[in-house]
Design a protein around this motif. Structure first.
Motif, PDB file in Angstrom:
ATOM      1  N   ALA A 107       0.832  -1.206   0.000  1.00  0.00           N
ATOM      2  CA  ALA A 107       0.000   0.000   0.000  1.00  0.00           C
ATOM      3  C   ALA A 107       0.865   1.254   0.000  1.00  0.00           C
ATOM      4  O   ALA A 107       0.545   2.248  -0.670  1.00  0.00           O
ATOM      5  CB  ALA A 107      -0.924  -0.011   1.219  1.00  0.00           C
ATOM      6  N   SER A 108       1.973   1.244   0.741  1.00  0.00           N
ATOM      7  CA  SER A 108       2.896   2.386   0.716  1.00  0.00           C
ATOM      8  C   SER A 108       3.532   2.548  -0.655  1.00  0.00           C
ATOM      9  O   SER A 108       3.702   3.670  -1.149  1.00  0.00           O
ATOM     10  CB  SER A 108       3.985   2.209   1.782  1.00  0.00           C
ATOM     11  N   ALA A 109       3.902   1.431  -1.289  1.00  0.00           N
ATOM     12  CA  ALA A 109       4.497   1.500  -2.619  1.00  0.00           C
ATOM     13  C   ALA A 109       3.535   2.127  -3.625  1.00  0.00           C
ATOM     14  O   ALA A 109       3.944   2.859  -4.533  1.00  0.00           O
ATOM     15  CB  ALA A 109       4.925   0.110  -3.084  1.00  0.00           C
ATOM     16  N   LEU A 110       2.247   1.867  -3.456  1.00  0.00           N
ATOM     17  CA  LEU A 110       1.247   2.464  -4.350  1.00  0.00           C
ATOM     18  C   LEU A 110       1.169   3.978  -4.168  1.00  0.00           C
ATOM     19  O   LEU A 110       0.746   4.696  -5.076  1.00  0.00           O
ATOM     20  CB  LEU A 110      -0.122   1.827  -4.097  1.00  0.00           C
ATOM     21  N   LEU A 111       1.533   4.468  -2.997  1.00  0.00           N
ATOM     22  CA  LEU A 111       1.608   5.913  -2.778  1.00  0.00           C
ATOM     23  C   LEU A 111       2.868   6.505  -3.394  1.00  0.00           C
ATOM     24  O   LEU A 111       2.868   7.645  -3.872  1.00  0.00           O
ATOM     25  CB  LEU A 111       1.582   6.226  -1.279  1.00  0.00           C
ATOM     26  N   VAL A 157      13.795  10.614 -10.133  1.00  0.00           N
ATOM     27  CA  VAL A 157      12.899  10.263  -9.028  1.00  0.00           C
ATOM     28  C   VAL A 157      12.826   8.747  -8.863  1.00  0.00           C
ATOM     29  O   VAL A 157      12.885   8.219  -7.745  1.00  0.00           O
ATOM     30  CB  VAL A 157      11.502  10.859  -9.265  1.00  0.00           C
ATOM     31  N   ALA A 158      12.699   8.025  -9.979  1.00  0.00           N
ATOM     32  CA  ALA A 158      12.592   6.565  -9.896  1.00  0.00           C
ATOM     33  C   ALA A 158      13.856   5.932  -9.333  1.00  0.00           C
ATOM     34  O   ALA A 158      13.788   4.889  -8.676  1.00  0.00           O
ATOM     35  CB  ALA A 158      12.294   5.990 -11.276  1.00  0.00           C
ATOM     36  N   LEU A 159      15.019   6.571  -9.584  1.00  0.00           N
ATOM     37  CA  LEU A 159      16.298   5.989  -9.171  1.00  0.00           C
ATOM     38  C   LEU A 159      16.873   6.651  -7.926  1.00  0.00           C
ATOM     39  O   LEU A 159      18.028   6.389  -7.572  1.00  0.00           O
ATOM     40  CB  LEU A 159      17.306   6.092 -10.326  1.00  0.00           C
ATOM     41  N   GLN A 160      16.097   7.517  -7.265  1.00  0.00           N
ATOM     42  CA  GLN A 160      16.561   8.085  -6.001  1.00  0.00           C
ATOM     43  C   GLN A 160      16.499   6.973  -4.957  1.00  0.00           C
ATOM     44  O   GLN A 160      15.414   6.541  -4.547  1.00  0.00           O
ATOM     45  CB  GLN A 160      15.658   9.253  -5.592  1.00  0.00           C
ATOM     46  N   PRO A 161      17.633   6.450  -4.504  1.00  0.00           N
ATOM     47  CA  PRO A 161      17.609   5.220  -3.696  1.00  0.00           C
ATOM     48  C   PRO A 161      16.891   5.365  -2.364  1.00  0.00           C
ATOM     49  O   PRO A 161      16.194   4.447  -1.926  1.00  0.00           O
ATOM     50  CB  PRO A 161      19.099   4.899  -3.520  1.00  0.00           C
ATOM     51  N   ALA A 190      13.105   5.335  -3.034  1.00  0.00           N
ATOM     52  CA  ALA A 190      12.617   3.992  -3.343  1.00  0.00           C
ATOM     53  C   ALA A 190      12.585   3.119  -2.096  1.00  0.00           C
ATOM     54  O   ALA A 190      11.646   2.340  -1.886  1.00  0.00           O
ATOM     55  CB  ALA A 190      13.500   3.354  -4.417  1.00  0.00           C
ATOM     56  N   SER A 191      13.593   3.257  -1.246  1.00  0.00           N
ATOM     57  CA  SER A 191      13.624   2.508   0.005  1.00  0.00           C
ATOM     58  C   SER A 191      12.453   2.899   0.899  1.00  0.00           C
ATOM     59  O   SER A 191      11.785   2.045   1.488  1.00  0.00           O
ATOM     60  CB  SER A 191      14.956   2.754   0.723  1.00  0.00           C
TER      61      SER A 191
END
Length: 377
Positions: A42-46, A75-79, A82-83
């Motif tokens: 659910a957090s990943a969907l946010l 943004v997609a590769l900001q580690p 993403a974590s």
């Protein structure tokens, strides 16, 4: 609902937890691990909407398609982002809400105010306030947006009055919601004391300015040593924990990597300053856009410094300031990076973009690798 924790941040508003409660109860089987993973999903969907939102923000400011692609890639590769997106933490929702607000704000400023844009900006501000105490910083950005939009477009009096009425109505509704939350809060105040109060010691403007100065720059001769943790400042927050320090700050980046990132970030700041000085004519046309982004970023950073200073007065060993607090501003960071890349000679643009994307891939895979080694090797 327990309202307790090791510091003031334990008292968060309820919006993110209400969202996660749905995943908690919908998890198949109802076991601890099923609920745990359902809430992480659910957090990943946010988190995922931040990537197309970054693309849209770049589309408002830069006509070249490569700029939009690079924005989404950063943004997609900001580690660290993403974590955080795979964790159970209200900062995920806060970062997404701020990114959406920045997109709506830029569109309203550049294209003009409409009822829909006003409502969207106000609702996102309300969501921010009901997500986290740090979400209150969005109110400064909202005021700046309304003022700058009025100065740029000078709408007719009737339209301006209608817009003001919409804002007042939504602010009143948000105030009622905030008061209701405060009445239900188990801690002190609406945010369990995270925002209000400065402990037993009184707030000192001079001490606060000295603390902020020493956070970024060396101590001047007439200054007292900074309060709280020594040698904790720009490098530790804006570099080390903004790009790294995963698993509750347990997994850190190598010192060499932090050194390289720090040099790159300082070079970015110098390049932005150089652009502002050498291209004053172009910047003059976009002064209100730059002012909106700067005020939005400064609102968050100033509030975090105030809360950190307050906490250090009572708990000197806890600066209460880490890199994930800056993730709501990641889209502003992206705009700065693309502005510098776009200013390079045309033949160097793909080289610079490739290096940035390559660095992002390297940091992301390294973060995953270090986490796997730490917990499974």
């Amino acid at each position: 609902a327990d309202g307790e924790g090791p510091n003031a941040v334990a008292g968060n508003p309820p919006l993110y937890y209400a969202y996660e409660a749905v995943a908690y109860h919908a998890a198949p089987g109802g076991s601890l691990f099923a609920r745990f993973h359902a809430m992480r999903i659910a957090s990943a969907l946010l988190y995922l909407p931040m990537i197309p939102l970054a693309w849209l923000i770049a589309a408002e400011l830069f006509p070249a398609p490569w700029a939009r692609t690079l924005a989404a890639a950063i943004v997609a590769l900001q580690p660290k982002l993403a974590s955080l997106g795979g964790s159970i933490n209200p900062d995920v929702l806060l970062a997404t809400v701020w990114t959406a607000f920045i997109f709506v704000a830029l569109r309203m400023l550049l294209r003009g105010p409409t009822r829909g844009r006003l409502v969207a900006a106000e609702l996102l501000a309300a969501v921010s306030v009901l997500t986290h105490g740090r979400g209150l910083a969005i109110l400064g950005a909202l005021v700046a947006l309304l003022v700058l939009t009025y100065l740029r477009h000078r709408p007719e009096r009737r339209i301006a009055v209608q817009g003001a009425a919409v804002c007042v109505g939504l602010v009143a509704a948000g105030t009622v919601a905030l008061l209701a939350f405060k009445a239900l809060s188990t801690g002190e105040g609406a945010y369990a004391g995270e925002i209000s109060g400065f402990g037993e010691q009184q707030f000192s403007v001079r001490q606060f300015i000295s603390y902020v100065w020493q956070f970024y720059l060396p101590k001047l001769g007439f200054m007292e040593p900074t309060i709280g943790v020594q040698d904790y400042g720009f490098r530790e927050v804006f570099v080390g924990s903004f790009f790294g320090e995963y698993a509750s700050l347990e997994i850190t980046l190598p010192t060499t990597a932090v050194d390289l990132l720090q040099m790159a970030l300082i070079a970015l700041l110098i390049a932005l300053y150089t652009l502002a000085v050498t291209r004053r004519g172009t910047i003059h046309q976009w002064w209100d856009t730059a002012a909106l982004l700067v005020i939005t970023g400064a609102s968050m950073i100033l509030l975090v410094h105030l809360v950190s200073y307050r906490n250090l007065l009572g708990t000197p060993n806890d600066p209460l300031y880490t890199g994930r607090y800056l993730l709501p501003l990641v889209s502003i960071f992206v705009v700065g990076v693309i502005a510098v890349v776009a200013a390079l000679p045309r033949r160097l643009v793909p080289v610079a973009a490739g290096l940035i994307v390559g660095a992002g891939i390297t940091m992301t895979l390294s973060g995953v690798g270090m986490s796997l080694v730490r917990f499974y090797a």
